[in-house]
Design an enzyme around this catalytic site. Sequence first.
Site, PDB file in Angstrom:
ATOM      1  N   GLU A 182       0.824  -1.223   0.000  1.00 40.50           N
ATOM      2  CA  GLU A 182       0.000   0.000   0.000  1.00 40.50           C
ATOM      3  C   GLU A 182       0.858   1.274   0.000  1.00 40.50           C
ATOM      4  O   GLU A 182       1.058   1.889   1.051  1.00 40.50           O
ATOM      5  CB  GLU A 182      -0.956   0.022   1.210  1.00 40.50           C
ATOM      6  CG  GLU A 182      -1.897   1.220   1.178  1.00 40.50           C
ATOM      7  CD  GLU A 182      -2.794   1.338   2.407  1.00 40.50           C
ATOM      8  OE1 GLU A 182      -3.738   2.140   2.361  1.00 40.50           O
ATOM      9  OE2 GLU A 182      -2.542   0.651   3.427  1.00 40.50           O
ATOM     10  N   LYS A 219      -2.718  -2.005  -2.981  1.00 41.88           N
ATOM     11  CA  LYS A 219      -3.752  -1.105  -2.457  1.00 41.88           C
ATOM     12  C   LYS A 219      -3.303   0.316  -2.764  1.00 41.88           C
ATOM     13  O   LYS A 219      -2.302   0.793  -2.224  1.00 41.88           O
ATOM     14  CB  LYS A 219      -3.961  -1.319  -0.953  1.00 41.88           C
ATOM     15  CG  LYS A 219      -5.052  -0.402  -0.369  1.00 41.88           C
ATOM     16  CD  LYS A 219      -5.489  -0.836   1.024  1.00 41.88           C
ATOM     17  CE  LYS A 219      -6.504   0.153   1.591  1.00 41.88           C
ATOM     18  NZ  LYS A 219      -7.136  -0.307   2.845  1.00 41.88           N
TER      19      LYS A 219
END
Length: 300
Positions: A182, A219
Site C-alpha cells: 500500500e 492497495k
Amino acid sequence: MGQDVATFSKQADQMRTGGGFIAALDQSGGSTPKALRLYGVAEDSYDGEDAMYAEIHEMRSRIITAPDFTNAKVLGAILFERTMRAEVDGKPTAQALWDDRGIVPFLKIDKGLEDKADGVQMMKPIPGIEETLKEAAAFGIFGTKERSVIHEANAAGIKAVVAQQFELGMTVLAAGLVPILEPEVDINSATKAEAETILKAEIAAQLDQLAEGQDVMLKLTIPTEDGLYNDLADHPRVIRVVALSGGYSTDEACERLARQPKMIASFSRALTEGLSKQMSDADFNAALGANIDKIYRASI
C-alpha cells in the site's frame, strides 16, 4: 489452526475473481480514538488503552456479525493485531470471518510512518516481523497489509517507498502469506497525477522481478487518470488491485472508484460512515447494509 492448501487456494480464488470489496477494520493506536469518536464513543467515556481497544473490538464484532457482512459483497477484511488475537462469537476473529462469513482475513503489519523525507513517508521498522507472520499464519490469516505515503512527485522518494514495500512483501511471501502493498498517494498532493505515473512505473518494474508463485496485491489511491492501473491489475503476479478511500467521502470515493474498471474498494472510514454505538441493532444493520451495498456497487 493455520491454513491448509485447499483453504488457501479457495481464498486466493475468491480474492482474484470474486465480486465485492475488502473491508478495512484495522484502525490502530493512533487512529482508534477518532474512529470511536465518529462511532459516538467520546474519549472521556473509557479509561485507558485496554478500555479503548475493548470499545473498538465491540464495534468491529458488531460489524462482523451483522447480517449483510458476508462474502456475498465483502471478499476480505483487514484486521489489527489485537483484533486477530481477540474473539468474535467465541472464535478467533480470523476463524469467525472465514468459517462463519466466508470472508478472507488479512492482517495490518506496519507500525506507522517515518517523518517526511524526499516527499514521502517510509514505513517505520517492524521489530519481530517474522514472529508476527508465523503467529498470523497459525491464526489462519491469508495475507497482510502495509502502508506508506507519497506526498509529492519526487522520483527518488517514490522509488524508495516502492522498494521498501516489495522488500517487506518478500518477507511476507516467504512466510506463506500474500502481501497487500500500500504505497498511498496523498489525495491532497499538488502533484498527485505526476506522482501516480512515477509510482505505476516503479511498481511495474518491481513486479517484473517476481518469480511465478510470488503473487501480491496492491492497495492504491484512486488515480486522477481513470484506468491508470489497469495494466498493473492485468500483471500475472497481481492477484487484485484495491483502492483506498484516502479521505474522500463515501459518495465521492464510490463515484471515483466506479470509473476504475479493474479496482475494487478497500475502505475503512467509508464503511463505518454514519454508524453509532447508540443505534438499535436494526438501525445499525440497515445503515451498515446501505454502506456495504454502495461500496459493493462501486467495486463491481
